[in-house]
Design a protein around this motif. Structure first.
Motif, PDB file in Angstrom:
ATOM      1  N   VAL A 151       0.863  -1.008  -0.280  1.00 36.50           N
ATOM      2  CA  VAL A 151      -0.469  -0.029   0.064  1.00 36.50           C
ATOM      3  C   VAL A 151       0.846   1.398   0.334  1.00 36.50           C
ATOM      4  N   LYS A 152       1.972   0.829   1.040  1.00 36.49           N
ATOM      5  CA  LYS A 152       3.004   2.552   0.631  1.00 36.49           C
ATOM      6  C   LYS A 152       3.386   2.825  -0.766  1.00 36.49           C
ATOM      7  N   ALA A 153       4.285   1.161  -1.668  1.00 36.42           N
ATOM      8  CA  ALA A 153       4.436   1.448  -2.637  1.00 36.42           C
ATOM      9  C   ALA A 153       3.345   1.916  -3.743  1.00 36.42           C
ATOM     10  N   VAL A 154       2.316   1.578  -3.334  1.00 40.51           N
ATOM     11  CA  VAL A 154       0.874   2.531  -4.200  1.00 40.51           C
ATOM     12  C   VAL A 154       0.874   3.607  -4.264  1.00 40.51           C
ATOM     13  N   ARG A 155       0.940   4.351  -2.796  1.00 44.58           N
ATOM     14  CA  ARG A 155       0.588   5.801  -1.665  1.00 44.58           C
ATOM     15  C   ARG A 155       1.924   6.513  -2.691  1.00 44.58           C
ATOM     16  N   ASP A 156       3.192   5.956  -3.125  1.00 40.78           N
ATOM     17  CA  ASP A 156       3.959   6.431  -3.243  1.00 40.78           C
ATOM     18  C   ASP A 156       4.102   6.898  -4.818  1.00 40.78           C
ATOM     19  N   PHE A 157       3.865   5.871  -5.746  1.00 41.21           N
ATOM     20  CA  PHE A 157       3.790   5.851  -6.704  1.00 41.21           C
ATOM     21  C   PHE A 157       3.420   7.480  -7.163  1.00 41.21           C
ATOM     22  N   LEU A 158       1.665   6.717  -6.708  1.00 38.27           N
ATOM     23  CA  LEU A 158       0.581   7.708  -7.269  1.00 38.27           C
ATOM     24  C   LEU A 158       0.772   9.141  -6.684  1.00 38.27           C
ATOM     25  N   SER A 159       1.010   9.450  -5.566  1.00 36.21           N
ATOM     26  CA  SER A 159       1.443  10.417  -5.238  1.00 36.21           C
ATOM     27  C   SER A 159       2.496  11.302  -6.590  1.00 36.21           C
ATOM     28  N   ASP A 160       3.967  10.612  -6.505  1.00 32.98           N
ATOM     29  CA  ASP A 160       4.166  11.150  -7.112  1.00 32.98           C
ATOM     30  C   ASP A 160       3.834  10.969  -8.757  1.00 32.98           C
ATOM     31  N   SER A 207      -0.952   2.867 -20.063  1.00 33.61           N
ATOM     32  CA  SER A 207       0.384   2.956 -20.095  1.00 33.61           C
ATOM     33  C   SER A 207       0.633   3.576 -18.116  1.00 33.61           C
ATOM     34  N   LEU A 208      -0.192   3.835 -17.286  1.00 33.71           N
ATOM     35  CA  LEU A 208      -0.320   4.417 -16.274  1.00 33.71           C
ATOM     36  C   LEU A 208      -0.542   2.876 -15.824  1.00 33.71           C
ATOM     37  N   ILE A 209      -1.280   1.835 -15.472  1.00 36.17           N
ATOM     38  CA  ILE A 209      -1.233   1.390 -14.794  1.00 36.17           C
ATOM     39  C   ILE A 209      -0.159   0.260 -14.551  1.00 36.17           C
ATOM     40  N   GLU A 210       0.241  -0.440 -16.117  1.00 37.54           N
ATOM     41  CA  GLU A 210       1.740  -1.084 -16.042  1.00 37.54           C
ATOM     42  C   GLU A 210       3.043  -0.344 -15.396  1.00 37.54           C
ATOM     43  N   LYS A 211       2.787   1.358 -15.399  1.00 35.88           N
ATOM     44  CA  LYS A 211       3.951   1.882 -14.660  1.00 35.88           C
ATOM     45  C   LYS A 211       4.103   1.484 -13.116  1.00 35.88           C
ATOM     46  N   LEU A 212       2.757   1.855 -12.686  1.00 33.31           N
ATOM     47  CA  LEU A 212       2.268   1.484 -11.494  1.00 33.31           C
ATOM     48  C   LEU A 212       2.716  -0.247 -10.329  1.00 33.31           C
ATOM     49  N   MET A 213       2.261  -1.390 -11.360  1.00 37.09           N
ATOM     50  CA  MET A 213       2.375  -2.639 -11.304  1.00 37.09           C
ATOM     51  C   MET A 213       4.471  -2.348 -11.429  1.00 37.09           C
ATOM     52  N   LYS A 214       4.805  -2.193 -12.698  1.00 36.38           N
ATOM     53  CA  LYS A 214       6.112  -2.365 -11.667  1.00 36.38           C
ATOM     54  C   LYS A 214       6.795  -1.947 -11.591  1.00 36.38           C
ATOM     55  N   PHE A 215       6.567  -1.064 -10.648  1.00 37.28           N
ATOM     56  CA  PHE A 215       6.359   0.126 -10.014  1.00 37.28           C
ATOM     57  C   PHE A 215       6.335  -1.349  -8.411  1.00 37.28           C
ATOM     58  N   VAL A 216       5.602  -0.958  -8.452  1.00 37.62           N
ATOM     59  CA  VAL A 216       5.410  -1.895  -6.778  1.00 37.62           C
ATOM     60  C   VAL A 216       5.392  -3.010  -7.205  1.00 37.62           C
ATOM     61  N   VAL A 259      10.974  -7.657  -8.059  1.00 33.09           N
ATOM     62  CA  VAL A 259      10.576  -8.895  -9.084  1.00 33.09           C
ATOM     63  C   VAL A 259      10.417  -7.447 -10.562  1.00 33.09           C
ATOM     64  N   ASP A 260      11.020  -7.660 -11.628  1.00 27.24           N
ATOM     65  CA  ASP A 260      11.365  -6.990 -12.527  1.00 27.24           C
ATOM     66  C   ASP A 260      10.041  -7.498 -13.606  1.00 27.24           C
ATOM     67  N   ILE A 261       8.779  -7.010 -13.364  1.00 31.44           N
ATOM     68  CA  ILE A 261       8.228  -7.334 -14.104  1.00 31.44           C
ATOM     69  C   ILE A 261       8.030  -7.260 -15.931  1.00 31.44           C
ATOM     70  N   LYS A 262       6.931  -7.223 -16.860  1.00 33.65           N
ATOM     71  CA  LYS A 262       7.763  -7.093 -18.047  1.00 33.65           C
ATOM     72  C   LYS A 262       6.442  -6.128 -18.863  1.00 33.65           C
ATOM     73  N   VAL A 263       6.467  -5.542 -18.709  1.00 34.53           N
ATOM     74  CA  VAL A 263       5.520  -3.877 -19.755  1.00 34.53           C
ATOM     75  C   VAL A 263       5.500  -3.854 -21.003  1.00 34.53           C
ATOM     76  N   PRO A 264       5.416  -3.477 -21.969  1.00 33.12           N
ATOM     77  CA  PRO A 264       3.233  -3.336 -21.332  1.00 33.12           C
ATOM     78  C   PRO A 264       2.873  -4.989 -21.664  1.00 33.12           C
ATOM     79  N   PHE A 265       1.674  -4.911 -20.954  1.00 31.39           N
ATOM     80  CA  PHE A 265       1.453  -6.057 -20.788  1.00 31.39           C
ATOM     81  C   PHE A 265       0.531  -6.518 -22.190  1.00 31.39           C
TER      82      PHE A 265
END
Lengths: 455, 455
Positions: free
Chosen positions: B146-155, B247-256, B263-269
């Motif tokens: 949850v902290k990672a999600v908040r940090d990403f979205l605030s940025d 595009s935004l959600i892929e960046k978010l998931m990659k960050f989280v 773990v490095d996940i591959k984007v785009p999905f």
């Protein structure tokens, strides 16, 4: 990062470095001036305002555009002539020469005039009220405040843990909101007045440092600035004594004030005992400001544990029934309850209590003595609190905590009198939402399913 | 930073650099071995385990200490002999020679044996269940997620905004929990199934990018892994098209995934249309993993807007009634509703739908046509949604959003089958809390105040 398929930039982003660029912006029509054949248009979004120059063709075509319509405008960034540079606007050095205007959504004339609208009208059209710069700022500052709190506490090893909203009715103080159960007809959940019991159980579970930005509920007859639901910064810590709470909270407040307001507040905060405060200021939330625009924090400590209520001829917990008495006063519980001091403390800011807490009892035998002093029979307190008494048997650590009224802090930080100004969708004093019209009637079938009848 | 008046260090903190220091630790008695005259004691807290050496006097005095008692122990840090160094423990290079043991709270024997406890027993004693290392880890990881999600979205310029829990009943889909109003007898609030309407109104208010970690409620007959209250990562964005969401959600998931699991996940999905997914996999949430321990994300897109239900002979919204139809299909609404495609999308991970969303209608006339296609009369949809139709009149921007099941994501990230493992205080399948015994009966006076009678 703000670029989307609708826009290349926000309305707060363009400056000298963009001169010559082709841009697409989207936002709300803030103002439109037709000057002879040409026009000037201001487009607004959350990030700022950008001025557009309209050539005669566009000025003619869009001269009747309604304010607050949503537009997408393409154009080229030009420098403003020196005389027209507006230093008060982040985009004041440039204007955009519009080449195409797309009306994404045309607005009808607004149903209110913000300068003269009553609070009732403002709440009915809350989604428009929230467009006002002050309201935008209030919610932005609240976001920053909560973010600063979370960042600080996470760095201090606190874990944020969500506790239930569908909870159990508690016996003390204000009224619970009830939620009828369909599966267990005739039984009810209660919405929590605070996560008090859950956070203590998290200490028993060994989480050591917990916090939550927690929604809390009280079905009170609303005084001026109460809300039926409000938000609490809720904290609980194991192996803490009073001094540990003071020191941590002072660091937290110092961090938050610096981060959100860029203000250096002085720590440690002064302290007053409850007795001193009452004697010197005739109140337990004194305002210690010496000058305007100051933030005057003060700890009020040394509260009595219990308070006698003449009306129903019994004692009530001054804070709540889990507050720990001072150890050496324990035996006064049965003989002289008025004299028992509590390990309880309030944090007061500019004459408003912004938070309160206590060291808790972690021993079941002490807890039972306090329940009895509060006039509860063993049958009664066991029905309500068996899980707490049970939990204290298996290695409950010494613990304590505090909870802050986040709405109040947000109101003080943004310079507002009312917490309604810092809550996105507040209720009226009558606990109604004028916007969506709730509470509202429900179908008979829904009540049948719940096994309820309206009297 | 973990130092308090009860301890100088946590049980996870001591290492070689502390040798020779006098320390005080506090925590739970994890194990005690008496070997001849001396003893070895392990003290546990959230941060780790520290081994203590007990001299004959202390070993004798405390030989019968019960496990899970809360102790404070003073002592001196010694190096462990090379042979006894435990590389698996963060504190495995040292042991503390105890000089004094204070029993802060003695535990009774635990009422359960975790290895063999039923889920019923675990939930009854949830505060003990949560002491297990797996459960501690689950809630810690959830906090980090949850902290990672908040940090990403605030940025990314998102504003976190709280929306009401005391809300208005919505007509579609699962049942609402109702909350009777005392002030307005016979009327009810509803607990929100999602903040859908509020977040769209925040777009009308110009907030541009909103998110919330939102508690949502559904009074469903519980299937295996549902909870009456659950947590949603709720997002809404203005001036977004479908591609902007992806595009935004892929960046978010990659960050989280990087932040929480490294773990490095591959984007785009990859993407599948609903039709392709149904044809190829016979399901709209296909599991695309090729090997174990992989995270296989896939977007499923191109859903139909409506779904005909044979039982009650009417159309339902496949997502929800605010989902935007594809513009060129609009005129099929009245003639061939099955054929109308929606701007709706699901994010599927390892065969589980973790999130879903859509671009919304921002025009009232479109919205009314959809309400009609759903079989609502004008009277009916105006009673329920007048505030939405009204809001769309005054400059509603194009907007869209998505919501993720945070409990599900937390379960997948921690490798758990059940969301109950990542919720601190979950309810049973029967919507009960076994720990505190809720829902429960309430006083007749409370019902009288609410103007209700149990049938």
């Amino acid at each position: 990062m703000n670029k989307t398929h609708y826009r290349t930039h926000t309305c707060g982003e363009l400056n000298k470095s963009c001169i010559g660029k082709s841009v697409i912006l989207a936002g709300w029509l803030d103002s439109l001036r037709i000057q002879g054949k040409i026009g000037f248009l201001s487009l607004r979004d959350r990030y700022g305002v950008t001025q557009f120059f309209l050539n005669p063709k566009l000025a003619k075509k869009f001269e009747n555009l309604k304010k607050e319509s949503v537009l997408q405008i393409k154009g080229k960034v030009n420098a403003r002539p020196d005389k027209q540079v507006n230093k008060d606007m982040s985009t004041g050095e440039v204007e955009v020469e519009a080449s195409e205007i797309v009306v994404l959504n045309e607005s009808e004339p607004l149903p209110l005039d913000f300068e003269h609208a009553s609070e009732e009208t403002r709440l009915t059209y809350r989604y428009l009220d929230l467009r006002q710069p002050d309201m935008q700022n209030n919610l932005m500052v609240r976001h920053k405040l909560v973010k600063a709190v979370r960042d600080f506490l996470s760095d201090y090893n606190f874990v944020e843990i969500e506790t239930p909203i569908l909870s159990k009715s508690t016996p003390e103080g204000a009224r619970d909101y009830l939620v009828p159960s369909r599966v267990h007809k005739g039984k009810f959940y209660a919405l929590p007045q605070s996560p008090q019991q859950y956070k203590q159980l998290l200490m028993v579970a060994g989480f050591d440092r917990y916090f939550q930005i927690a929604r809390c509920f009280r079905d009170e007859d609303l005084r001026a600035d109460r809300q039926p639901e409000f938000t609490q910064l809720d904290m609980e810590m194991s192996f803490f004594q009073e001094e540990d709470v003071y020191s941590l909270i002072e660091k937290l407040m110092k961090f938050v004030w610096k981060k959100v307001l860029n203000v250096d507040i002085k720590v440690p905060f002064p302290r007053l005992t409850y007795a001193e405060a009452m004697k010197k200021y005739k109140r337990d939330n004194p305002d210690l400001r010496k000058k305007k625009d100051e933030y005057a924090f003060v700890w009020v400590t040394g509260f009595p544990l219990l308070e006698f209520n003449d009306e129903d001829n019994r004692y009530y917990a001054l804070h709540h029934p889990f507050t720990s008495p001072v150890a050496e006063d324990l035996d006064l519980l049965e003989t002289n309850p008025d004299k028992v001091r509590a390990h309880a403390y309030d944090l007061v800011l500019n004459g408003t209590e912004i938070g309160g807490g206590s060291i808790r009892m972690h021993r079941g035998d002490w807890q039972q003595r306090v329940f009895k002093a509060l006039g509860m029979s063993e049958t009664e307190y066991k029905a309500k609190f068996m899980h707490m008494l049970e939990a204290f048997k298996y290695g409950a650590p010494p613990h304590g905590g505090i909870a802050f009224g986040l709405d109040r802090i947000a109101a003080i930080i943004t310079g507002n009198e009312s917490i309604r100004e810092v809550i996105a969708f507040p209720k009226t004093k009558n606990a109604e939402s004028l916007m969506e019209n709730s509470p509202s009637e429900v179908d008979k079938e829904q009540l049948d399913e719940l096994g309820l009848r309206i009297k």
